[in-house]
Write a protein that holds these residues in place. Structure first.
Motif, mmCIF file in Angstrom:
data_model
loop_
_atom_site.group_PDB
_atom_site.id
_atom_site.type_symbol
_atom_site.label_atom_id
_atom_site.label_comp_id
_atom_site.label_asym_id
_atom_site.label_seq_id
_atom_site.Cartn_x
_atom_site.Cartn_y
_atom_site.Cartn_z
ATOM 1 N N GLU A 1 -7.044 10.518 -4.116
ATOM 2 C CA GLU A 1 -7.614 9.274 -3.138
ATOM 3 C C GLU A 1 -6.225 8.314 -2.648
ATOM 4 O O GLU A 1 -5.875 7.969 -1.616
ATOM 5 C CB GLU A 1 -8.909 8.987 -3.304
ATOM 6 N N ARG A 2 -5.821 7.826 -3.946
ATOM 7 C CA ARG A 2 -4.871 6.823 -3.833
ATOM 8 C C ARG A 2 -3.542 7.375 -3.237
ATOM 9 O O ARG A 2 -2.829 6.598 -2.840
ATOM 10 C CB ARG A 2 -4.379 6.238 -5.372
ATOM 11 N N HIS B 1 -3.293 9.594 -0.797
ATOM 12 C CA HIS B 1 -3.670 10.022 0.323
ATOM 13 C C HIS B 1 -3.185 11.686 0.419
ATOM 14 O O HIS B 1 -2.640 11.882 1.297
ATOM 15 C CB HIS B 1 -3.039 9.078 1.259
ATOM 16 N N TRP B 2 -3.501 12.373 -0.552
ATOM 17 C CA TRP B 2 -3.558 13.780 -0.425
ATOM 18 C C TRP B 2 -4.525 14.614 -0.810
ATOM 19 O O TRP B 2 -4.943 14.814 -2.038
ATOM 20 C CB TRP B 2 -2.273 14.034 -1.701
ATOM 21 N N ASP C 1 4.083 13.814 4.900
ATOM 22 C CA ASP C 1 3.102 13.378 4.200
ATOM 23 C C ASP C 1 2.128 14.606 3.623
ATOM 24 O O ASP C 1 1.273 14.235 2.878
ATOM 25 C CB ASP C 1 2.043 12.637 5.323
ATOM 26 N N ARG D 1 1.456 9.318 -5.592
ATOM 27 C CA ARG D 1 1.757 10.669 -5.255
ATOM 28 C C ARG D 1 2.669 11.343 -6.375
ATOM 29 O O ARG D 1 2.820 12.375 -6.526
ATOM 30 C CB ARG D 1 2.610 10.715 -3.846
ATOM 31 N N THR E 1 1.037 4.134 -2.730
ATOM 32 C CA THR E 1 0.735 5.371 -2.299
ATOM 33 C C THR E 1 2.036 6.402 -3.017
ATOM 34 O O THR E 1 1.819 7.494 -3.535
ATOM 35 C CB THR E 1 0.796 5.694 -0.643
ATOM 36 N N SER F 1 0.728 -1.075 -0.141
ATOM 37 C CA SER F 1 0.007 -0.048 0.026
ATOM 38 C C SER F 1 0.782 1.163 -0.039
ATOM 39 O O SER F 1 0.559 2.293 -0.797
ATOM 40 C CB SER F 1 -0.917 0.005 1.259
#
Length: 404
Positions: free
Chosen positions: A199-200, A202-203, A227, A170, A166, A162
């Motif tokens: 979404e993939r 996480h931003w 992050d 990004r 991610t 994952s």
């Protein structure tokens, strides 16, 4: 006494009679129910109804563990790869469902305690030798430790996969935002198109961004902010996309992390135009790069010069910065005020008669317009630099299709 390493490397099932497996199997359903109730009671992550997905997964995992234990008693040397694969898969499911390795291991410990007690009762009921209790408890501990380790391996593998996905998402998101679009409506840069990728990654997509270029930094590390930033490497330069730079405080952190290197922050811009912020930062670096050790330079302070260096895209940004003050005004009034503003840079005294003469209007009309401009722009009208930027903005607008 055996060392811990010896204890967990032994095969205690060889010391257990095969008949014990035959005694355990008819009681598996009852033990499953008792273990499930204990785990759901003692481990908060598993407090879900039995008919829920979590409840069903838990019940299936307990049942498989008990059948596995019985198989090992009956045939200690048999291959058990199919069970190992199942518990690794269980670990992956636990990761995807947001649980932790602590929860997994706690559930196994509770199950081991219940299992040890029930197996000892079965020994006693069957009048088997009481000395079998010691290897039986050892077998339970070895068994639970092995299954727990397999589940944790599956959990960590899913976590690493994952995290790798991610990182890739990004990187792709950053490259897409920084890629200069073709055409007036870049479909790949609007928020709806970017949503699934964000979404993939996480931003969460911010309203505005600034692009920071740090020369010869490779992959710059910004403590406590990794992050929140999208980072790519272009050549030897670190390129960082900074969300909501005016309110997040991230530019100060990047400035501290980049100390000793030349670094420029491009203009703060709407997200779909992030590439334009990168362009501004690069123009400043290429034109007059700050010396290593200088504070983080803001390209926002240099839009007029950047416009002269590169032209239209920066000009459109400058136009919006200057002429947004006319938004919401009636079209005719906005046009007349823009015309008056256009006359100011060539009017050194900025007097109503000079403006009136330049525009061919009555001095009283010029005075009214100048008062409105004062209300919109205030002291900025006294700044020669702002008046120059206003002139560039108006000229840029005049050159665009549909403007005049």
């Amino acid at each position: 006494m055996a060392s811990p390493a010896d204890t967990f490397s032994r095969r205690p099932w060889h010391e257990l009679p095969a008949v014990l497996a035959e005694l355990i199997r008819p009681r598996i359903d009852a033990i499953v129910a008792e273990m499930g109730q204990a785990i759901r009671s003692e481990v908060p992550a598993y407090r879900r109804p039995l008919d829920s997905a979590v409840g069903r997964d838990l019940t299936e995992a307990i049942r498989r563990a008990l059948w596995h234990f019985a198989e090992l008693i009956e045939n200690p040397d048999s291959r058990q790869d199919h069970h190992s694969g199942h518990f690794r898969h269980l670990g992956r499911i636990e990761y995807l469902n947001g649980r932790t390795t602590d929860s997994i291991q706690a559930a196994f410990r509770v199950g081991a305690r219940v299992g040890s007690r029930r197996y000892a009762e079965i020994l006693q009921e069957a009048a088997l030798p009481p000395q079998l209790v010691v290897p039986l408890h050892e077998a339970v501990l070895v068994h639970i430790n092995a299954l727990s380790n397999e589940a944790v391996k599956g959990f960590i593998a899913a976590q690493l996969r994952s995290e790798g996905e991610t990182r890739r998402a990004r990187r792709v998101l950053a490259e897409r935002l920084l890629d200069q679009p073709r055409g007036e409506t870049p479909a790949g840069h609007d928020r709806a198109a970017l949503g699934p990728l964000a979404e993939r990654a996480h931003w969460p997509l911010p309203a505005t961004v600034a692009c920071v270029v740090v020369r010869s930094a490779g992959r710059l590390t910004v403590p406590g902010a990794e992050d929140r930033l999208l980072t790519v490497v272009r050549g030897n330069d670190a390129v960082l996309l900074v969300p909501e730079p005016e309110t997040s405080g991230l530019l100060d952190r990047i400035g501290d992390a980049a100390r000793g290197r030349a670094a420029v922050a491009g203009p703060t811009i709407d997200l779909p135009e992030a590439w334009l912020s990168l362009l501004g930062a690069r123009l400043v670096l290429d034109d007059r790069a700050p010396a290593p050790g200088d504070p983080l330079v803001r390209a926002d302070d240099d839009l007029a010069r950047l416009h002269l260096l590169r032209g239209a895209p920066i000009g459109r940004l400058l136009r919006r910065r200057v002429l947004d003050a006319f938004e919401g005004l009636p079209v005719g009034r906005a046009a007349r005020l823009a015309e008056t503003l256009d006359a100011l840079p060539t009017s050194w005294g900025r007097t109503a008669p000079e403006v009136a003469q330049s525009l061919g209007i009555h001095p009283q009309t010029a005075r009214q317009r100048l008062r409105r401009l004062d209300a919109l722009f205030g002291d900025r009208l006294n700044d020669p630099r702002f008046r120059f930027e206003a002139l560039l903005a108006l000229r840029t607008r005049a050159l665009e299709p549909g403007e005049g």
